[in-house]
Design an enzyme around this catalytic site. Structure first.
Site, short mmCIF file in Angstrom:
data_model
loop_
_atom_site.label_atom_id
_atom_site.label_comp_id
_atom_site.label_asym_id
_atom_site.label_seq_id
_atom_site.Cartn_x
_atom_site.Cartn_y
_atom_site.Cartn_z
N ARG A 134 0.85 -1.21 0.00
CA ARG A 134 0.00 0.00 0.00
C ARG A 134 0.87 1.24 0.00
O ARG A 134 0.63 2.20 -0.72
CB ARG A 134 -0.93 -0.01 1.21
CG ARG A 134 -2.27 -0.69 0.99
CD ARG A 134 -2.17 -2.09 0.42
NE ARG A 134 -3.47 -2.74 0.31
CZ ARG A 134 -4.04 -3.46 1.28
NH1 ARG A 134 -3.39 -3.69 2.41
NH2 ARG A 134 -5.23 -3.99 1.09
N ASP A 298 -6.76 -14.22 1.10
CA ASP A 298 -7.80 -13.46 1.81
C ASP A 298 -8.64 -12.64 0.85
O ASP A 298 -8.21 -12.31 -0.25
CB ASP A 298 -7.15 -12.51 2.84
CG ASP A 298 -6.22 -11.51 2.18
OD1 ASP A 298 -5.50 -11.91 1.25
OD2 ASP A 298 -6.24 -10.33 2.57
N GLU A 299 -9.82 -12.31 1.31
CA GLU A 299 -10.69 -11.31 0.68
C GLU A 299 -10.82 -11.48 -0.84
O GLU A 299 -10.67 -10.54 -1.60
CB GLU A 299 -10.17 -9.90 1.01
CG GLU A 299 -10.23 -9.59 2.50
CD GLU A 299 -9.74 -8.21 2.86
OE1 GLU A 299 -10.32 -7.62 3.79
OE2 GLU A 299 -8.79 -7.71 2.23
N TYR A 391 -3.73 -5.85 15.02
CA TYR A 391 -3.66 -4.99 13.83
C TYR A 391 -3.21 -3.60 14.30
O TYR A 391 -4.01 -2.82 14.83
CB TYR A 391 -5.02 -4.95 13.11
CG TYR A 391 -5.16 -6.02 12.04
CD1 TYR A 391 -4.55 -7.26 12.19
CD2 TYR A 391 -5.87 -5.78 10.87
CE1 TYR A 391 -4.67 -8.24 11.22
CE2 TYR A 391 -5.99 -6.75 9.88
CZ TYR A 391 -5.39 -7.98 10.06
OH TYR A 391 -5.51 -8.94 9.09
N PHE A 392 -1.93 -3.32 14.08
CA PHE A 392 -1.36 -2.08 14.61
C PHE A 392 -1.65 -0.89 13.69
O PHE A 392 -1.12 0.20 13.90
CB PHE A 392 0.14 -2.23 14.84
CG PHE A 392 0.52 -3.10 16.02
CD1 PHE A 392 -0.44 -3.76 16.79
CD2 PHE A 392 1.85 -3.27 16.37
CE1 PHE A 392 -0.09 -4.55 17.87
CE2 PHE A 392 2.22 -4.05 17.45
CZ PHE A 392 1.25 -4.70 18.20
N TRP A 441 -0.61 -2.89 8.47
CA TRP A 441 -1.20 -2.54 7.16
C TRP A 441 -0.97 -1.04 6.93
O TRP A 441 -1.10 -0.24 7.86
CB TRP A 441 -2.69 -2.87 7.16
CG TRP A 441 -2.94 -4.34 7.32
CD1 TRP A 441 -3.37 -4.98 8.44
CD2 TRP A 441 -2.70 -5.36 6.34
NE1 TRP A 441 -3.44 -6.33 8.22
CE2 TRP A 441 -3.03 -6.60 6.94
CE3 TRP A 441 -2.25 -5.36 5.01
CZ2 TRP A 441 -2.92 -7.81 6.25
CZ3 TRP A 441 -2.15 -6.57 4.34
CH2 TRP A 441 -2.48 -7.77 4.95
N GLU A 443 -2.27 1.38 4.59
CA GLU A 443 -3.09 2.40 3.94
C GLU A 443 -2.88 3.75 4.61
O GLU A 443 -2.85 4.79 3.96
CB GLU A 443 -4.58 2.04 4.02
CG GLU A 443 -5.00 0.86 3.16
CD GLU A 443 -5.02 -0.44 3.95
OE1 GLU A 443 -4.19 -0.59 4.87
OE2 GLU A 443 -5.86 -1.32 3.63
#
Ligand code: ACM
EC number: 3.2.1.52
Length: 536
Positions: A134, A298-299, A391-392, A441, A443
């Site tokens: 990302r 995933d997804e 999930y940091f 992640w 983003e």
């Protein structure tokens, strides 16, 4: 007083102390002595026949285990292997003043207190995940993360190398991957897929194969294993921007410039397996021995598979009932390719739900430990990676002072309280939890400054749980003390009291906050964990 973080199994104070000088000698088997020297770079330790630090091998200890004794005559290290010697060196480092975490020192010698430490890790997988897709993270920053992992006895660096928004590795076999798929013209500045706003700034970057070889060698020398991820068959916009013929429809794609789940999916037909086999060969050739390769899963939006006559005919020829089974079959096929090359596949939990995985495939249950338990009960090794609390990319506080995050809140205490293998599980289920890993992640992590803020000090709590099994009651006190080491290292962590003024606005948090509550998100994900389909 114990100042070590992560907490060792046993630490007792001894009388006396030792004056450890810059340039002191380390004696013992070269491989182990070198590992100790690497843990204390600023001390400029030298190999020698008799040493201020004497290192011995004891094969009766586990590879990562060590004993460290400091007395008035010097430092004695007994290690089960090279990793144990490195971790003994890291513990010795933590007995020295914070100044020894700087890149240069003005002092010639330090007093090390008399101490006996006996130590070994609770979990073999002590991981950190970086989403370099990302937002690209330059090689120098990846090397810095590896140094920080070593200092915290973390040992698996999961590199998420491709997503809809970018492909991050050179490919000599498929050069359009780095030429076309490694950059995008602009990036969405909000999360609203219907009404995106954009920054108008090109973003990109990729690691050459030489960079990857360097990263892997640097990591290996610090007992960190690189776990590359090629996330397929979904999240495929970037790959399809480069090679649309690998898609299920043949339509053209662009490297995605906004967030969320895209319907872009690779075809499961043999040319895609050939393509990925060539990519794996290049990756493994550069990285060297690679025990684990993550293949995503995933997804996945499977609609284009469902709609394709060619894919339907292929699925039927394999005797598979539906596209969900085809999803599982495709990942198993790739896991077989990796097994032939000596690597074990790792997948996100949707791939387990799809069914048909190889028994040796490792599962990362991001949608909660409920699906993690099912994977463990089915015989898979499990690496705990649930949204809450690992999930940091979630903020540490529900405050408008926090830099924009996907949601909130996951605190240091949440991480420190995490139980990767709950005591309510059956013993054989608990045994299959090989460790835990935090996800970064990106983003909302545009650069290394925000990465530092998101990662630390939550990753200190991760390291404590991963190494010690659970956080000690004195954890917060040791953490406060440990922040001085991070200061000396120049880490721009989040202070325990909240962001510094200049940490509040990167990237900007709008007045109306479109964030998810971490627990509600996990709840929603837990319900969707019976399905391979994305719930969003
Ligand atoms: C994931 O968060 N999609 C693994």
């Amino acid at each position: 007083m114990n100042t070590l973080l992560p907490r060792p199994n046993v630490l007792s104070s001894l009388s006396g102390s030792y004056e450890l000088a810059v340039g002191a000698t380390v004696s013992g088997p070269a491989e182990l002595a070198d590992a100790v020297r690497r843990a204390l770079p600023v001390l400029d330790l030298r190999p020698g026949d008799t040493g201020a630090i004497d290192v011995r091998m004891d094969p009766a200890l586990g590879e990562e285990a060590y004993r460290l004794v400091v007395g008035s005559r010097g430092v004695e290290i007994t290690a089960g292997g090279r990793a144990g010697a490195f971790y003994a060196g890291q513990s010795l480092h933590q007995l020295l003043p914070d100044a020894t975490y700087r890149s240069a020192v003005t002092t010639d010698a330090w007093t090390v207190p008399g101490v006996r430490v006996e130590d070994s890790p609770s979990h073999s997988w002590r991981g950190l995940h970086l989403d370099v897709a990302r937002h690209f993270l330059p090689k120098r920053e990846v090397l810095r993360v590896i140094d920080l992992m070593g200092a915290h006895k973390l040992n698996r660096l999961h590199l998420h190398l491709v997503d809809d928004q970018g492909w991050r590795v050179e490919s000599r076999a498929y050069p359009r991957l780095h030429e076309v798929a490694s950059h995008r013209a602009r990036t969405a500045t909000n999360y609203f897929r219907e009404e995106p706003t954009y920054d108008g700034i090109p973003h990109g970057g990729y690691y050459t194969l030489d960079d990857l070889a360097e990263i892997a060698a640097y990591a290996r020398a610090r007992e960190v294993v690189i776990v590359p991820e090629i996330d397929v068959p979904g999240h495929a916009s970037a790959i399809l921007a480069a090679y649309p013929e690998l898609g299920a429809t043949g339509e053209s794609f662009e490297v995605l410039d906004r967030w969320g789940i895209s319907p872009a999916i690779l075809s499961p037909l043999p040319p895609t397996v050939d393509f990925l086999t060539a990519v794996f060969d290049e990756l493994l050739g550069a990285l060297g021995a690679t025990p684990y390769v993550h293949i995503g899963g995933d997804e996945c939006v499977l609609d284009d598979w469902e709609a394709s006559a060619e894919i339907t005919a292929y699925r039927r020829s394999l005797g598979l009932a539906d596209v969900g089974e085809l999803h599982g079959w495709f990942l198993r096929r790739l896991a077989d390719v990796l097994a032939e090359r000596g690597s074990r596949a790792v997948v996100w939990d949707e791939a387990f739900v799809a069914g048909g995985l190889r028994k040796d495939t490792m599962v990362m249950p991001w949608r909660g430990m409920g699906v993690g338990r099912r994977a463990a009960a089915a015989g898979h090794s499990v690496i705990a990676t649930p949204v809450f609390p690992l999930y940091f990319d979630y903020a540490e506080a529900s405050s408008t002072q926090e830099p924009m995050a996907i949601g909130d809140a996951i605190t240091v205490t949440d991480v420190a309280s995490f139980e990767p293998a709950p005591s309510s599980w059956e013993p054989e289920e608990r045994e299959r939890v090989v460790g835990l890993q935090a996800q970064l992640w990106s983003e909302r992590i545009p650069d290394a400054r925000v990465l530092d803020y998101r990662a630390w000090p939550r990753a200190c709590a991760l390291a404590e749980v991963a190494w010690a099994g659970e956080a000690g009651s004195d954890f917060m006190g040791r953490l406060e003390r440990h922040l001085g080491r991070l200061d000396a290292l120049g880490v721009e962590y989040r202070p325990l009291s909240g962001p510094r003024p200049w940490q509040q606005g990167r990237p900007h948090r709008p007045a109306v906050v479109p964030v998810m509550n971490a627990m509600e998100h996990l709840d929603e994900m837990t319900h969707s964990a019976t399905s391979t389909r994305p719930s969003v």
